[in-house]
Design an enzyme around this catalytic site. Sequence first.
Site, PDB file in Angstrom:
ATOM      1  N   LYS A  12       0.832  -1.218   0.000  1.00  0.00           N
ATOM      2  CA  LYS A  12       0.000   0.000   0.000  1.00  0.00           C
ATOM      3  C   LYS A  12       0.868   1.271   0.000  1.00  0.00           C
ATOM      4  CE  LYS A  12      -3.985  -2.185   2.304  1.00  0.00           C
ATOM      5  NZ  LYS A  12      -4.926  -2.080   3.463  1.00  0.00           N
ATOM      6  N   TYR A  52     -12.329  -2.574  -3.958  1.00  0.00           N
ATOM      7  CA  TYR A  52     -12.775  -2.781  -2.573  1.00  0.00           C
ATOM      8  C   TYR A  52     -14.305  -2.817  -2.448  1.00  0.00           C
ATOM      9  CZ  TYR A  52      -8.373  -2.507   0.145  1.00  0.00           C
ATOM     10  OH  TYR A  52      -7.156  -2.767   0.744  1.00  0.00           O
ATOM     11  N   PHE A  60     -15.775   2.880   6.693  1.00  0.00           N
ATOM     12  CA  PHE A  60     -14.427   3.299   6.287  1.00  0.00           C
ATOM     13  C   PHE A  60     -14.197   3.220   4.777  1.00  0.00           C
ATOM     14  CE2 PHE A  60     -14.231  -1.201   7.660  1.00  0.00           C
ATOM     15  CZ  PHE A  60     -13.699  -1.817   6.525  1.00  0.00           C
ATOM     16  N   ARG A  88      -1.595 -14.452   4.387  1.00  0.00           N
ATOM     17  CA  ARG A  88      -2.358 -13.819   5.469  1.00  0.00           C
ATOM     18  C   ARG A  88      -1.598 -13.942   6.795  1.00  0.00           C
ATOM     19  NH1 ARG A  88      -6.681 -10.441   4.238  1.00  0.00           N
ATOM     20  NH2 ARG A  88      -6.985 -10.611   6.472  1.00  0.00           N
ATOM     21  N   THR A  94      -5.312  -7.182  10.795  1.00  0.00           N
ATOM     22  CA  THR A  94      -5.620  -5.927  10.100  1.00  0.00           C
ATOM     23  C   THR A  94      -5.080  -4.716  10.855  1.00  0.00           C
ATOM     24  OG1 THR A  94      -7.643  -6.981   9.304  1.00  0.00           O
ATOM     25  CG2 THR A  94      -7.513  -4.584   9.102  1.00  0.00           C
ATOM     26  N   ARG A 105       2.630  -6.445   9.085  1.00  0.00           N
ATOM     27  CA  ARG A 105       1.894  -5.293   9.629  1.00  0.00           C
ATOM     28  C   ARG A 105       2.450  -4.852  10.980  1.00  0.00           C
ATOM     29  NH1 ARG A 105      -4.095  -7.171   7.486  1.00  0.00           N
ATOM     30  NH2 ARG A 105      -4.159  -5.814   5.657  1.00  0.00           N
ATOM     31  N   ASN A 115      -1.882   0.165   6.881  1.00  0.00           N
ATOM     32  CA  ASN A 115      -1.342  -1.092   7.407  1.00  0.00           C
ATOM     33  C   ASN A 115      -0.474  -1.841   6.394  1.00  0.00           C
ATOM     34  OD1 ASN A 115      -3.362  -1.978   5.756  1.00  0.00           O
ATOM     35  ND2 ASN A 115      -4.537  -3.029   7.339  1.00  0.00           N
ATOM     36  N   HIS A 118      -2.033  -5.478   1.522  1.00  0.00           N
ATOM     37  CA  HIS A 118      -3.310  -6.171   1.305  1.00  0.00           C
ATOM     38  C   HIS A 118      -2.987  -7.597   0.888  1.00  0.00           C
ATOM     39  CE1 HIS A 118      -7.256  -7.250  -0.373  1.00  0.00           C
ATOM     40  NE2 HIS A 118      -6.556  -7.821  -1.341  1.00  0.00           N
ATOM     41  N   GLU A 129      -9.102 -11.092  -7.740  1.00  0.00           N
ATOM     42  CA  GLU A 129      -8.218  -9.947  -7.535  1.00  0.00           C
ATOM     43  C   GLU A 129      -7.018  -9.987  -8.485  1.00  0.00           C
ATOM     44  OE1 GLU A 129      -9.405  -9.219  -2.837  1.00  0.00           O
ATOM     45  OE2 GLU A 129      -7.343  -9.746  -3.322  1.00  0.00           O
TER      46      GLU A 129
HETATM   47  N1  UDP Z   1      -9.851  -0.775   7.381  1.00  0.00           N
HETATM   48  C1  UDP Z   1      -9.951   0.454   7.987  1.00  0.00           C
HETATM   49  N2  UDP Z   1     -10.697   0.553   9.137  1.00  0.00           N
HETATM   50  C2  UDP Z   1     -11.305  -0.514   9.720  1.00  0.00           C
HETATM   51  C3  UDP Z   1     -11.194  -1.771   9.088  1.00  0.00           C
HETATM   52  C4  UDP Z   1     -10.455  -1.871   7.916  1.00  0.00           C
HETATM   53  O1  UDP Z   1      -9.407   1.434   7.499  1.00  0.00           O
HETATM   54  O2  UDP Z   1     -11.940  -0.371  10.766  1.00  0.00           O
HETATM   55  C5  UDP Z   1      -9.064  -0.895   6.130  1.00  0.00           C
HETATM   56  C6  UDP Z   1      -7.731  -1.561   6.374  1.00  0.00           C
HETATM   57  O3  UDP Z   1      -6.753  -0.869   5.626  1.00  0.00           O
HETATM   58  C7  UDP Z   1      -7.939  -2.960   5.823  1.00  0.00           C
HETATM   59  C8  UDP Z   1      -8.942  -2.720   4.697  1.00  0.00           C
HETATM   60  O4  UDP Z   1      -9.774  -1.676   5.190  1.00  0.00           O
HETATM   61  O5  UDP Z   1      -6.719  -3.515   5.378  1.00  0.00           O
HETATM   62  C9  UDP Z   1      -9.803  -3.921   4.345  1.00  0.00           C
HETATM   63  O6  UDP Z   1     -10.416  -4.408   5.522  1.00  0.00           O
HETATM   64  P1  UDP Z   1     -10.448  -5.964   5.844  1.00  0.00           P
HETATM   65  O7  UDP Z   1     -11.370  -6.159   6.991  1.00  0.00           O
HETATM   66  O8  UDP Z   1     -10.713  -6.731   4.592  1.00  0.00           O
HETATM   67  O9  UDP Z   1      -8.957  -6.249   6.378  1.00  0.00           O
HETATM   68  P2  UDP Z   1      -7.753  -7.054   5.719  1.00  0.00           P
HETATM   69  O10 UDP Z   1      -8.331  -8.175   4.901  1.00  0.00           O
HETATM   70  O11 UDP Z   1      -6.976  -6.062   4.879  1.00  0.00           O
HETATM   71  O12 UDP Z   1      -6.954  -7.544   6.888  1.00  0.00           O
HETATM   72 MG    MG Z   2      -9.786  -8.163   3.432  1.00  0.00          MG
END
Ligand code: UDP
Ligand code: MG
Length: 136
Positions: A12, A52, A60, A88, A94, A105, A115, A118, A129
């Site tokens: 990112k 997204y 968000f 992952r 996250t 992260r 963070n 992705h 994707e």
């Molecule tokens: N995100 C955020 N606020 C939140 C939750 C998620 O800004 O409360 C952002 C964060 O950058 C995250 C992305 O949205 O990586 C996608 O969310 P997801 O729950 O899919 O998390 P990930 O799969 O990236 O761990």
């Molecule tokens: Mg996700």
Amino acid sequence: MSNIEQTLSIIKPDAVDRNLSDEIKKIFEKNDLIVKESKKIHITKEEASEFYKVHQSKPFYNDLCAYLSSGPIVVMILEGKNAVLANRKLMGATNPKEAEENTIRRLYGISIDKNSVHGSDSVENAKKEIDFFFNN
Ligand code: UDP
Ligand code: MG
């Protein structure tokens, strides 16, 4: 053995901006995820919104799409054994504050939105994707 999978990884804007791409790629390679394809791109907010889309009902969503399109990103196809889950695990939770030690992260993430990486969350989404960024 055929649980060799591909998954999509994105470095990112916060991490690209801090020149962390090579270090993050090294973590993948050290953990047997091969970087099969990699390109640095700068997407529009519309493209980020499409990418997204699953989060469109979340509070968000708008900030997230603005953020992903705010600067260059590096999109990669990673390949290896159980690549989706392996990636992952290397990424960590996250929220960097909740991520385990030595995860990407935890090492590099600044906040829940910035963070650093992705990663696809299922084999099915990984296919979609990868197709989104590498379809031609
Ligand atoms: N995100 C955020 N606020 C939140 C939750 C998620 O800004 O409360 C952002 C964060 O950058 C995250 C992305 O949205 O990586 C996608 O969310 P997801 O729950 O899919 O998390 P990930 O799969 O990236 O761990
Ligand atoms: Mg996700």
